[in-house]
Design a protein around this motif. Sequence first.
Motif, PDB file in Angstrom:
ATOM      1  N   HIS A  32       3.797 -76.968  53.856  1.00 15.85           N
ATOM      2  CA  HIS A  32       2.838 -77.940  54.386  1.00 15.85           C
ATOM      3  C   HIS A  32       3.555 -78.816  55.396  1.00 15.85           C
ATOM      4  CE1 HIS A  32      -0.409 -80.846  54.603  1.00 15.85           C
ATOM      5  NE2 HIS A  32       0.446 -81.800  54.318  1.00 15.85           N
TER       6      HIS A  32
ATOM      7  N   PHE B  83       3.359 -82.000  58.266  1.00 17.03           N
ATOM      8  CA  PHE B  83       2.591 -83.170  58.682  1.00 17.03           C
ATOM      9  C   PHE B  83       3.470 -84.098  59.503  1.00 17.03           C
ATOM     10  CE2 PHE B  83       4.431 -84.045  54.575  1.00 17.03           C
ATOM     11  CZ  PHE B  83       4.747 -85.387  54.537  1.00 17.03           C
TER      12      PHE B  83
ATOM     13  N   GLU C 170      -3.258 -86.883  47.814  1.00 17.05           N
ATOM     14  CA  GLU C 170      -3.785 -86.625  49.147  1.00 17.05           C
ATOM     15  C   GLU C 170      -4.535 -85.291  49.132  1.00 17.05           C
ATOM     16  OE1 GLU C 170      -5.099 -87.548  52.023  1.00 17.05           O
ATOM     17  OE2 GLU C 170      -3.237 -88.602  52.515  1.00 17.05           O
ATOM     18  N   THR C 171      -5.597 -85.200  49.893  1.00 14.02           N
ATOM     19  CA  THR C 171      -6.376 -83.957  49.946  1.00 14.02           C
ATOM     20  C   THR C 171      -6.320 -83.393  51.366  1.00 14.02           C
ATOM     21  OG1 THR C 171      -8.432 -85.152  50.420  1.00 14.02           O
ATOM     22  CG2 THR C 171      -7.922 -84.672  48.110  1.00 14.02           C
ATOM     23  N   TYR C 172      -6.447 -82.074  51.441  1.00 11.67           N
ATOM     24  CA  TYR C 172      -6.360 -81.394  52.723  1.00 11.67           C
ATOM     25  C   TYR C 172      -7.485 -80.367  52.825  1.00 11.67           C
ATOM     26  CZ  TYR C 172      -1.769 -83.480  52.450  1.00 11.67           C
ATOM     27  OH  TYR C 172      -0.739 -84.386  52.327  1.00 11.67           O
TER      28      TYR C 172
END
Length: 325
Positions: free
Chosen positions: A37, A39, A319-321
Amino acid sequence: MNRRSLIRNMILAGVGASLPLKSLLASVATPVARPFHKFQLGELELITVTDGFIHMDKVQPNFAPGVAAKQVNELLQKSFRPTDHVDLGMNMLLVKKQDQIILIDTGTGNAFGKNSGWLLNSLADAGIQATDISTIIISHGHPDHIGGVLKEDGSLNFPNAEYYISRIEHDFWMADQQDFSKSAFEDKALLKVFTKATQQVLTTIKPKLHLFEDGLVLHDCIKLEIAPGHTPGHAITHIYSGGNSIVHVADLIHSDVLLFPHPEWGFNGDTDLQLAAATRKKVLARLTTSATPIFAYHLPWPGIGHARKKDNGFEWVAETYAFPA
């Protein structure tokens, strides 16, 4: 993980160059492709990869030692979690700043079987080679954080990296005798095996090892804070850029559903159970007040979220994705 099986296998395998255990029976094979992931944090690129997970075949006394089982099980059931085992994820964080690639902790290496030790393959899946790593921060000396430093033959997995560990942490593990009297960890023989392996790693990397004090700043984007209790020199990592920040809390907390609402319950891997609880409360209160994002090594993938106050404790807000990027 069954401690008796673990120490039996460790002793049979001997303390090798990396960590003493070569393999354990595992029910889940390493996946063909591992998630990562990416970011942004200001001008920094952050990447989360996985080292796999550690299976614990009991919740207690691994978690909440001395707490009534009924209370623990009720909270687990309320959170739709199993009451007979815990799987601890191992989320690894990299920080990329220009030509610097900083890795925080190194996972288990080959010490805990094929459900873990995925770091090198996970890095490759994310387009990073071990030789690309320039800096490694070791939050503390436990084998699931320091085990990936060495290959089985004793050579370095990350030959171009400089290593950082707190002086307090280094001196604790390298002493002739370690004080585990304030820990709830029952298998003292296993602690001795862990200690011998950690000493071997720290001795091997000595020419490239830097010992830091509380507050050290690295690469103008990282500040290291000693947060004692889990181990004497356990460190958390503040990462910042462009007015944004995130805190890698390492082993400050091991369960989202048990230790946020009850930070006083603790984890039996804490070297000083009471000090670890006090530090956990203090750091979580500060991060709650500041609403600072958190990266958690052992919480469910990818380990990113916030803490907020709830009743007499806290709660984890993951946290959401929209998609796995």
